[in-house]
Design an enzyme around this catalytic site. Structure first.
Site, PDB file in Angstrom:
ATOM      1  N   ASP A 179      70.251  59.718  58.048  1.00  0.00           N
ATOM      2  CA  ASP A 179      71.169  60.246  56.855  1.00  0.00           C
ATOM      3  C   ASP A 179      69.845  61.026  55.923  1.00  0.00           C
ATOM      4  OD1 ASP A 179      72.724  62.525  56.786  1.00  0.00           O
ATOM      5  OD2 ASP A 179      74.677  61.406  56.445  1.00  0.00           O
TER       6      ASP A 179
ATOM      7  N   HIS B  19      73.224  68.467  66.680  1.00  0.00           N
ATOM      8  CA  HIS B  19      73.550  68.800  65.039  1.00  0.00           C
ATOM      9  C   HIS B  19      72.096  69.423  64.015  1.00  0.00           C
ATOM     10  CE1 HIS B  19      75.183  68.105  61.160  1.00  0.00           C
ATOM     11  NE2 HIS B  19      74.689  67.344  60.739  1.00  0.00           N
TER      12      HIS B  19
END
Length: 828
Positions: free
Chosen positions: A645, A739
């Site tokens: 992330d 995403h």
């Protein structure tokens, strides 16, 4: 002059008992001997500017050296004092004093540092629960808006303690007969004088007492010195009692000491002084004990008056300092003079007197010429016939003249009193050293609970570089945004709402307190707070404290909505979000992050405690990430879905990093230039649903490989994604709803953010604390989130439940505080 060589046995026994009691009871009262309202000598000065409008019969004053406020109301109408949430805290009127047990102020105001626990049922918004505490129309309380609550110095003061400083301005509102009475004032730092004259007076007093021993009038002068010592201590105690507010028993307690020790010290000291002056040498040791006790108590407790600007005493400042110097000096002199006094005037011992008496008796016996009545030859030691050595073994034992005579006839031996005198002298010198050393130690090191900040030395044995790592609080930009480069392992986000009625001065005071405390915490220094033991032995562990302002702040505390910068416009609603309003938004924000959970807890708790009079917690949440050393240096953190992330974050080495992350718009308010806009989102992850997908399906949702973080178009983690690449079986390698495709700057007009994520877990729920930093949310988070909310494949597995926006001001210069430009203050 007549010299008493002994004192009646009952008197000596009584004085011995008194001396023992002094040694036992004296130190017990020293710690609180000359503090009033929990404060002793200090350089902090609380000043009341006035009460407006003035009402005859309503008198407000600062008492007990700035420790408390006192309100006396002799009118026929009650005065209501407002608490920290504008709730009714106290009623003072003809019916006496009543406290509201539902007000947190009732508990916070009970002690000097607001450390009393507030019960869970103390709700300022609830109906008051009045409890009568006094029949008198006067009330005194520790109002924490008016004094310095920490035991460490403000940053500006620590940087230049010899200069005066304005610490804060304060305001307390009262209600009387339908009108609001406003008390205003200030808290200042007033440097104290040089202690050198008082050191000299102390030393001169001690030397004079020692010199008295070698004069013709030694007994009178030593007795006078002991009397002067008692008189100075009485005067000093009277000065303390006269500034102690309260009834006669309370003032009498201040005069005599918390355990009435003065009732024992002063009378016996006076009796001893009179008898010494009349020649009672033995009582020099009582004078020595009284002097040593009072000097040590005064040096430990009151020596700071020599170098601080104010003290809790009705005596003029210099007269108060002189009494302290005389007590320490005369007491130390008596302690040192005691053994010398005894050595010079010690009466003849009983052994020596007995020896002289026996010798006289023997002389008379041997010179007597009178024959015995029976006519026999007189027998005496002098006339006994000589015996041969051989007969010695069979000789009759000598005629004894009694035990004392036998002792006198024994070979002379060195008196043990010589050793005792030397030992007593050593103790006396050591005692003086303790007294003077204590005073010097207080002056140099501050001691516990003084105005000098405590420091923690870095690099203690056994601590790794992780624990000792420090991130400076002061700088051009706030820490915790781009520094440190690697997000810390622990985070606490706390949002606050201002207490109703807090004005501009109150907000400024809060920001100053937060900044001063944050500087000390991030440097690994203790605050002097009760909770400091939580991190005893721990280093700062890369602790950062970041302060922010929410949109709702503008419109409160004297800040108008027009003062709100355009970048801080409230976020719009987004499709699919289900936000909890009680866990969203806020007037103020604190981000506390470090590589140790205890360090984060302690810092966040103490900062929240400092906010109590001005702001209350709206919501808070904790996050965690990988600890240092668990993964390779520079490695991207993983979230609870197992994905890397933050791979595509802007990097400080990018040419446009500053323009993307920090406010560089010259039209922005000065306080925001160099700052950043923070979006906080608490995103719950539906992990069971996510785990139900196979790994290939998960990777198509995110657009990246789960193991390496590489885009599905090929390459490594940081290889730029090729959004036009096709998969071997046909179709886009990175799906249209993946995403990373929808979040990419290329599909959002270049919108970019510096994203820092921590995981959270509460009960059975878990997810991501998403923090995004940008120069303007309208060109960063807002367009990206609109696109993601519309068609992101990840939406099936996440829920946005908390949202907040904060403007994080630029950093604070050394000696300044975060947000200083917001008030027009000069950072210098």
């Amino acid at each position: 002059m007549r010299v008493y060589t002994s004192v009646a046995r009952p008197v000596r026994l009584l004085l011995a008992v008194a001396a023992g009691l002094l040694l036992v009871l004296g130190p017990a009262s020293a710690a609180s001997a000359h503090e009033v309202g929990g404060v002793g000598a200090t350089n902090f000065a609380t000043t009341l500017s006035g009460l407006s409008p003035a009402v005859p019969g309503v008198a407000l004053s600062v008492v007990e050296n700035g420790s408390r406020l006192q309100l006396r109301n002799t009118t026929k109408t009650e005065v209501v004092v407002r608490g920290y949430s504008e709730e009714p805290y106290a009623r003072i009127g003809p019916d006496g004093v009543w406290l509201n047990d539902g007000s947190p102020a009732t508990y916070l105001n009970a002690d000097r540092f607001g450390s009393t626990r507030v019960p869970a049922d103390a709700d300022p918004a609830a109906a008051p629960r009045w409890r009568k505490v006094s029949d008198e129309p006067v009330h005194r309380w520790h109002d924490h808006r008016t004094h310095w609550m920490l035991t460490t110095l403000p940053i500006a003061v620590a940087a230049d303690p010899t200069a005066p400083h304005r610490i804060s301005e304060w305001r307390v509102d009262l209600d009387h007969d339908g009108r609001v009475l406003t008390a205003t004032g200030s808290l200042d730092w007033v440097p104290g004088p040089s202690p050198t004259p008082w050191y000299l007076l102390t030393a001169l007093s001690a030397l004079l007492v020692v010199g008295f021993v070698f004069t013709r009038w030694a007994h009178r002068l030593v007795g006078a010195a002991l009397g002067a010592l008692i008189a100075a201590d009485v005067a000093h105690a009277a000065g303390v009692a006269l500034v102690t507010e309260g009834n006669v028993p309370e003032r009498l307690g201040a005069f005599l000491g918390s355990d009435m020790t003065a009732l024992l010290i002063w009378p016996f000291g006076i009796v001893a002084a009179v008898l010494i002056a009349r020649g009672a040498t033995f009582l020099g040791f009582v004078g020595m004990g009284v002097g040593g006790l009072l000097a040590s108590m005064m040096a430990l407790d009151d020596a700071p008056v020599w170098w601080r600007s104010s003290a809790p005493s009705a005596l003029p400042a210099d007269l108060n300092r002189a009494t302290v110097a005389l007590i320490v000096g005369l007491g130390a002199g008596l302690l040192l003079a005691g053994p010398l006094f005894w050595r010079r005037f010690k009466p003849a011992s009983r052994t020596q007197s007995a020896s002289a008496g026996v010798a006289t008796s023997a002389g008379v016996a041997t010179s007597a010429a009178e024959p015995p009545a029976n006519g026999e030859t007189p027998h005496s030691l002098a006339t006994m016939p000589a015996r041969d050595t051989a007969d010695d073994a069979q000789a009759e034992p000598p005629i004894l003249l009694g035990a004392r005579a036998a002792a006198a006839a024994a070979p002379p031996r060195e008196e043990a009193t010589v050793g005792r005198r030397g030992f007593a002298g050593t103790l006396a010198v050591g005692g003086v050293g303790v007294i003077l050393g204590a005073a010097g130690g207080i002056a140099a090191g501050g001691g516990p609970g003084t105005d000098t900040p405590a420091e923690t030395e870095p690099g203690e044995p056994g601590r790794s570089s992780i624990g000792t790592a420090r991130v400076a609080f002061h700088g051009e930009r706030q820490a915790g945004i781009a520094t440190p480069a690697r997000p810390q392992a622990r985070l606490r986000v706390t949002a606050f709402d201002l207490v109703p009625g807090v004005d501009r001065a109150g907000l400024r005071t809060l920001l100053r307190r937060w900044s001063q405390a944050a500087e000390q915490l991030t440097a690994g220094q203790a605050l002097g707070a009760p909770g400091d033991h939580v991190v005893t032995g721990a280093g700062p562990a890369s602790l950062t404290v970041t302060i922010g302002f929410g949109p709702s702040l503008f419109g409160k505390a004297g800040l108008t909505a027009a003062n709100r910068p355009k970048q801080l416009a409230p976020l719009p609603a987004f499709p699919g979000e289900d936000l909890d309003p009680d866990r969203s938004d806020g007037d103020l924000c604190l981000l506390v992050a470090a590589d140790d959970a205890l360090v984060v807890f302690h810092a966040a708790r103490e900062l929240a405690r400092l906010a109590r009079p001005y702001a209350r917690v709206r919501w808070q949440t904790d996050g965690f990430s990988s600890a240092p050393g668990v993964t390779a240096d520079g490695a991207t953190s993983r979230n609870l879905m197992g994905q890397l992330d933050g791979t595509n974050n802007p990097r400080p080495t990018d040419e446009d990093f500053d323009s993307k992350v920090f406010v560089t718009d010259p039209a922005a308010p000065r306080w925001l230039q160099g700052g950043s806009l923070l979006v906080v989102r608490r995103i719950r992850m539906l992990l069971d649903d996510w785990d139900g997908l196979g790994r290939p399906a998960q990777e198509r949702v995110t657009g990246r490989r789960k193991d390496t973080g590489a885009p599905l178009s090929g390459g490594e983690e940081r290889t730029p994604a090729d959004f036009g690449a096709t998969a071997p079986g046909g179709g886009l390698a990175i799906p249209a709803d993946a995403h990373i495709r929808l979040a990419a700057p290329a599909f959002n007009n270049g919108a970019a953010m510096l994203r820092r994520g921590w995981s959270y877990a509460e009960d059975i729920e878990a997810g991501l604390l998403f923090l995004a930093w940008q120069a303007d949310p309208a060109r960063g988070f807002v367009p990206v989130q609109r696109r993601l909310a519309g068609s992101d494949a990840l939406n099936r597995f996440i829920r946005h439940e908390t949202s907040a926006l904060f403007a994080m001001p630029r950093g604070a210069a050394t000696g300044g505080y975060v947000g200083q430009d917001l008030f027009g203050d000069d950072p210098a």
